[in-house]
Design a protein around this motif. Structure first.
Motif, PDB file in Angstrom:
ATOM      1  N   GLY A   1       0.720  -1.340   0.029  1.00 23.78           N
ATOM      2  CA  GLY A   1       0.150   0.042   0.016  1.00 23.78           C
ATOM      3  C   GLY A   1       0.784   1.122  -0.172  1.00 23.78           C
ATOM      4  N   HIS A   2       2.256   1.232  -0.028  1.00 23.25           N
ATOM      5  CA  HIS A   2       2.892   2.452   0.051  1.00 23.25           C
ATOM      6  C   HIS A   2       2.565   3.379  -1.439  1.00 23.25           C
ATOM      7  N   CYS A   3       2.440   2.726  -2.333  1.00 16.32           N
ATOM      8  CA  CYS A   3       1.947   3.434  -3.674  1.00 16.32           C
ATOM      9  C   CYS A   3       0.533   4.231  -3.432  1.00 16.32           C
ATOM     10  N   VAL A   4      -0.043   3.467  -2.753  1.00 12.72           N
ATOM     11  CA  VAL A   4      -1.535   4.254  -2.639  1.00 12.72           C
ATOM     12  C   VAL A   4      -1.696   5.349  -1.843  1.00 12.72           C
ATOM     13  N   THR A   5      -0.848   5.384  -0.715  1.00 13.67           N
ATOM     14  CA  THR A   5      -0.619   6.398  -0.085  1.00 13.67           C
ATOM     15  C   THR A   5      -0.054   7.461  -0.481  1.00 13.67           C
ATOM     16  N   VAL A   6       1.053   7.460  -1.495  1.00 15.32           N
ATOM     17  CA  VAL A   6       1.791   8.398  -1.760  1.00 15.32           C
ATOM     18  C   VAL A   6       1.356   9.099  -3.123  1.00 15.32           C
ATOM     19  N   CYS A   7       0.385   8.524  -3.712  1.00 15.70           N
ATOM     20  CA  CYS A   7      -0.343   9.095  -5.003  1.00 15.70           C
ATOM     21  C   CYS A   7      -0.942  10.356  -4.878  1.00 15.70           C
ATOM     22  N   PRO A   8      -0.307  11.535  -5.399  1.00 14.22           N
ATOM     23  CA  PRO A   8      -0.748  12.847  -5.056  1.00 14.22           C
ATOM     24  C   PRO A   8      -2.338  12.864  -5.590  1.00 14.22           C
ATOM     25  N   VAL A   9      -2.517  12.106  -6.583  1.00 13.41           N
ATOM     26  CA  VAL A   9      -4.165  12.442  -7.233  1.00 13.41           C
ATOM     27  C   VAL A   9      -4.919  11.228  -7.030  1.00 13.41           C
ATOM     28  N   HIS A  10      -4.533  10.454  -6.129  1.00 12.69           N
ATOM     29  CA  HIS A  10      -5.446   9.225  -5.513  1.00 12.69           C
ATOM     30  C   HIS A  10      -5.989   8.512  -6.612  1.00 12.69           C
ATOM     31  N   ILE A  11      -5.372   7.784  -7.468  1.00 13.78           N
ATOM     32  CA  ILE A  11      -5.921   6.734  -8.636  1.00 13.78           C
ATOM     33  C   ILE A  11      -5.385   5.461  -8.363  1.00 13.78           C
ATOM     34  N   ILE A  12      -4.641   5.262  -7.418  1.00 13.95           N
ATOM     35  CA  ILE A  12      -4.240   3.826  -7.219  1.00 13.95           C
ATOM     36  C   ILE A  12      -4.883   3.305  -6.008  1.00 13.95           C
ATOM     37  N   SER A  13      -5.342   2.124  -6.359  1.00 14.86           N
ATOM     38  CA  SER A  13      -6.251   1.382  -5.331  1.00 14.86           C
ATOM     39  C   SER A  13      -5.788  -0.139  -5.207  1.00 14.86           C
ATOM     40  N   PHE A  14      -6.238  -0.982  -4.532  1.00 18.01           N
ATOM     41  CA  PHE A  14      -6.270  -2.266  -4.553  1.00 18.01           C
ATOM     42  C   PHE A  14      -7.450  -3.085  -5.486  1.00 18.01           C
ATOM     43  N   ALA A  15      -6.704  -4.110  -6.070  1.00 12.56           N
ATOM     44  CA  ALA A  15      -7.579  -4.704  -6.983  1.00 12.56           C
ATOM     45  C   ALA A  15      -8.773  -5.612  -6.108  1.00 12.56           C
ATOM     46  N   ASP A  16      -9.745  -5.983  -6.825  1.00  9.11           N
ATOM     47  CA  ASP A  16     -10.817  -7.080  -6.206  1.00  9.11           C
ATOM     48  C   ASP A  16     -10.489  -8.399  -6.079  1.00  9.11           C
ATOM     49  N   ARG A  17      -9.217  -8.717  -6.822  1.00 11.83           N
ATOM     50  CA  ARG A  17      -8.845 -10.199  -6.819  1.00 11.83           C
ATOM     51  C   ARG A  17      -7.306 -10.398  -6.268  1.00 11.83           C
ATOM     52  N   LEU A  18      -7.032 -11.556  -6.041  1.00 12.47           N
ATOM     53  CA  LEU A  18      -5.982 -12.011  -5.667  1.00 12.47           C
ATOM     54  C   LEU A  18      -4.969 -12.228  -6.498  1.00 12.47           C
ATOM     55  N   ASN A  19      -3.624 -12.056  -6.518  1.00 13.46           N
ATOM     56  CA  ASN A  19      -2.518 -12.364  -7.358  1.00 13.46           C
ATOM     57  C   ASN A  19      -2.122 -14.065  -7.027  1.00 13.46           C
ATOM     58  N   ASP A  20      -1.156 -14.380  -7.806  1.00 16.78           N
ATOM     59  CA  ASP A  20      -0.478 -15.677  -7.673  1.00 16.78           C
ATOM     60  C   ASP A  20      -0.172 -15.823  -6.246  1.00 16.78           C
ATOM     61  N   LYS A  21       0.522 -14.899  -5.621  1.00 19.28           N
ATOM     62  CA  LYS A  21       0.910 -15.247  -4.318  1.00 19.28           C
ATOM     63  C   LYS A  21      -0.069 -14.872  -3.148  1.00 19.28           C
TER      64      LYS A  21
END
Length: 69
Positions: A15-35
């Motif tokens: 979530g580091h990228c989510v918190t630093v985005c100045p225009v708030h366009i990054i969020s978490f996907a609704d799905r899980l990745n392979d990990k």
């Protein structure tokens, strides 16, 4: 327009990228990745609002994000 590429298969969902985005366009996907994590991603409807600041890429500890200007 800047283009951002997320390597969702490597993302641990810290979530580091989510918190630093100045225009708030990054969020978490609704799905899980392979990990088994919910990867961060840019919401497609907001992609055009990206200003190409590279804050997300610089904060990513796993080097999952590339920003192209």
């Amino acid at each position: 327009m800047p283009r951002v590429n997320f390597r969702e298969d490597r993302c641990k969902g810290c979530g580091h990228c989510v918190t630093v985005c100045p225009v708030h366009i990054i969020s978490f996907a609704d799905r899980l990745n392979d990990k088994g994590y919910k990867p961060a991603t840019i919401r497609p409807e907001l992609m055009e609002q990206c200003i190409g600041c590279t804050s997300c890429a610089r904060m990513c500890p796993d080097l999952c994000i590339s920003v192209y200007k």
